[in-house]
Enzyme design. Structure first.
Site, PDB file in Angstrom:
ATOM      1  N   LYS A  14      12.891   2.417   3.038  1.00 24.82           N
ATOM      2  CA  LYS A  14      12.427   1.037   3.248  1.00 24.82           C
ATOM      3  C   LYS A  14      13.602   0.090   3.035  1.00 24.82           C
ATOM      4  O   LYS A  14      14.429   0.315   2.135  1.00 24.82           O
ATOM      5  CB  LYS A  14      11.287   0.737   2.258  1.00 24.82           C
ATOM      6  CG  LYS A  14      10.650  -0.636   2.429  1.00 24.82           C
ATOM      7  CD  LYS A  14       9.462  -0.805   1.491  1.00 24.82           C
ATOM      8  CE  LYS A  14       8.776  -2.144   1.662  1.00 24.82           C
ATOM      9  NZ  LYS A  14       7.607  -2.293   0.779  1.00 24.82           N
TER      10      LYS A  14
ATOM     11  N   SER B  73       1.328  -1.822  -1.174  1.00 25.95           N
ATOM     12  CA  SER B  73       2.259  -1.746  -0.039  1.00 25.95           C
ATOM     13  C   SER B  73       2.670  -0.345   0.396  1.00 25.95           C
ATOM     14  O   SER B  73       3.295  -0.189   1.445  1.00 25.95           O
ATOM     15  CB  SER B  73       3.515  -2.567  -0.333  1.00 25.95           C
ATOM     16  OG  SER B  73       3.222  -3.929  -0.244  1.00 25.95           O
TER      17      SER B  73
ATOM     18  N   SER C 215       3.357  -3.678   2.684  1.00 28.89           N
ATOM     19  CA  SER C 215       4.583  -4.143   3.304  1.00 28.89           C
ATOM     20  C   SER C 215       5.462  -3.026   3.851  1.00 28.89           C
ATOM     21  O   SER C 215       6.360  -3.288   4.648  1.00 28.89           O
ATOM     22  CB  SER C 215       5.404  -4.964   2.298  1.00 28.89           C
ATOM     23  OG  SER C 215       5.769  -4.165   1.178  1.00 28.89           O
TER      24      SER C 215
END
Lengths: 70, 474
Positions: B74, B173, B149
């Site tokens: 990420k 997330s 997210s």
């Protein structure tokens, strides 16, 4: 006239020069109401500094591995 | 192909790390323009990593399961010499000088870095509809959000562009994209995985964990990620634990709690059915089901929101002051709200978290884990603001996080895994919540369910594997 609990978010926003939409104001008001209602749950005898120990609330596993930790 | 399948094939000499990496890079080239799952692609670095892994494995230097496996991080995990934007304009040119702990650990395990995955701006939202870099799209339906997210990580794994991706979870997330993309996501106990070098959002809530195609792949990843880090003040000192579930799993002796309240209110009925079906599968594998009452989830969500809003506003205060226009509208609005939270409310919320954790600790004396939905519905459309649930219209963002946010306030571990599909072939997610440090137990339960029901693949991934878009045996 309804009784208003918690801060006046609009005034607080103005003081901080923050533009608050109606949706944001409603969300803050709901959070404020919930927090006001939750104060009764606080353990006032607990040493407040403990909250800064991030793992203080985590129970340690019982000896003998994870499955013994129930 | 799963991580474990690829690891076995590498050792049997059926393929090389370079083969695997080239295959992923080709898929990224073909699909990323549509999915927007990658923020940065590090093709040259990936091939260097892969060639090194092949040389080492040929020389008998085996670093374990991830040696030669192509993965992605990420874009909020710092990567030395590689752009790390956190999905933002504010960090749009940020090239870190050090790797995050998670990145270091996967590199030491011999993993191949394909690139950095796209995300919701600053990890402060669940749509991954990024105002600066475009919307990340769901591989099951390109018109829908992948969740966030860690949306790029969920989409990349679901589409098979990476065999595994890392994510972070501050209010759902990891679990939300796992649910919406039909993959496995593990939010570990707070303190189990080091956050050093992960750009923070809510520092008392943030956790790092894997998004994987299968439960056993997630377990293999946790074996790499977990461990004490003296340079992360929130890192816990824990004895080494092997998280990999055994081959044959019997759930006899396990008690699963099914909450009567909160978690099964205001749901798409298909989600309710899917989660209960998974509970019955667990029962068939030997587990006992018990109805329980959980503490008020709305209160816990309010506590988590107060903490997150205040902490995020504190983290972003210097950037927001200087580069206000560089923030997207939704994130800026949340940060402004955070600036208004009174200090007393923030501190009382922190005290209340400990109180709530005590109540949950009592609950976990009765049951080993809770089976609950991950999200109350399948993935919404990109740009959809409202959803009808339980006869009421609800904000999509609040509905999406309603069943996951509280777990972060408690610091507890939770496993998100596929629980079948809704009509229209969109994945639905089960969330298994356990007491602190019970990751091995959650993974064992998840693996038992997966062994029984099989693994679903997103249509494009299934088509590539020559499979119909229906659950298939793994």
């Amino acid at each position: 006239m309804p009784i208003k609990l918690g801060p006046d978010w609009q005034k607080m926003a103005e003081a901080q020069r923050v533009e608050l939409s109606e949706q944001q104001r409603q969300r803050l008001e709901a959070l404020g109401r919930t927090m006001a209602g939750l104060r009764g749950l606080i353990d006032w005898t607990e040493e407040p500094i403990i909250q800064f120990d991030s793992n203080a609330g985590m129970p340690l596993p019982a000896p003998g591995g994870e499955e013994g930790a129930r | 192909m799963t991580v474990l399948e690829a690891a076995a094939a590498l050792r049997e000499g059926k393929l090389s790390s370079v083969d695997l990496t080239l295959d992923c890079l080709q898929l990224i080239k073909e699909w990323n323009p549509r999915l927007n799952a990658f923020q940065t692609i590090t093709a040259e670095r990936a091939l260097e990593d892969a060639r090194r892994a092949d040389r080492e494995l040929a020389a008998g230097a085996d670093r374990g399961v991830f040696h030669g496996i192509p993965i992605a991080h990420k874009d909020l995990f710092c990567t030395k010499g590689i752009l790390t934007t956190s999905g933002s304009k504010v960090f749009g040119g940020f090239v870190p000088r050090e790797d995050a702990a998670v990145v270091e650990r996967f590199a030491a395990a011999g993993a191949v870095l394909l690139g950095k995955t796209a995300m919701h701006e600053h990890a402060f939202g669940i749509t991954s509809n990024n105002p600066h870099y475009g919307a990340v799209r769901n591989p099951w339906d390109l018109e829908r959000i992948p969740g966030g997210s860690s949306g790029g990580s969920g989409a990349a794994v679901a589409a098979g562009l990476a065999l595994l991706a890392t994510g972070s979870d501050t209010g759902g997330s990891i679990r939300v994209p796992a649910s919406y993309c039909g993959v496995v996501g593990l939010k570990p106990t707070f303190g189990l995985v080091s956050k050093r070098g992960a750009l923070p959002l809510g520092f008392s809530l943030d956790t790092a964990g894997p998004l994987a195609a299968t439960v056993r792949d997630a377990a293999a990843a946790l074996n790499v990620m977990a461990g004490h880090d003296p340079l992360d003040p929130s890192s816990a000192k824990r004895p080494f634990e092997d998280y990999m579930p055994p081959e044959r799993i019997d759930l006899t002796g396990l008690t699963i709690g099914l909450p009567r309240n909160f978690f099964f209110e205001k749901l798409d009925p298909q989600v309710d059915n899917a989660v209960h079906l998974m509970a019955y599968v667990a029962q068939d594998l030997g587990a006992t089901l018990r109805e329980v009452r959980v503490p008020d989830g709305e209160q816990l969500n309010a506590i988590a929101q107060i903490c997150l809003l205040a902490e995020a506003a504190s983290v972003h205060e210097p950037y927001l002051r200087k580069q206000r226009s560089a923030y997207g509208e939704d994130v800026r609005a949340l940060l402004d709200m955070g600036r208004l939270i009174p200090a007393t409310d923030y501190l009382q919320a922190q005290r209340l978290r400990r109180r709530m954790l005590k109540v949950y600790s009592i609950l976990f004396r009765e049951v080993d884990c809770l089976f609950v939905p991950c999200t109350p519905m399948a993935a919404p459309l990109i740009g959809q603001n409202q959803v009808l649930l339980g006869g009421e219209m609800e904000d999509v963002r609040l509905a999406t996080t309603r069943l996951v946010r509280g777990v972060n306030a408690l610091g507890l571990p939770a496993l998100a895994m596929p629980a079948g599909q809704a009509q229209g072939s969109l994945p639905l997610g089960l969330q298994i919540i356990g007491p602190a440090w019970s990751e091995a137990r959650l993974l064992r339960i998840g693996a038992a369910l997966e062994d029984r029901i099989g693994v679903s693949r997103a249509p494009l991934s299934a088509a590539r594997a020559g499979q119909a878009n229906t659950p298939v045996e793994s």
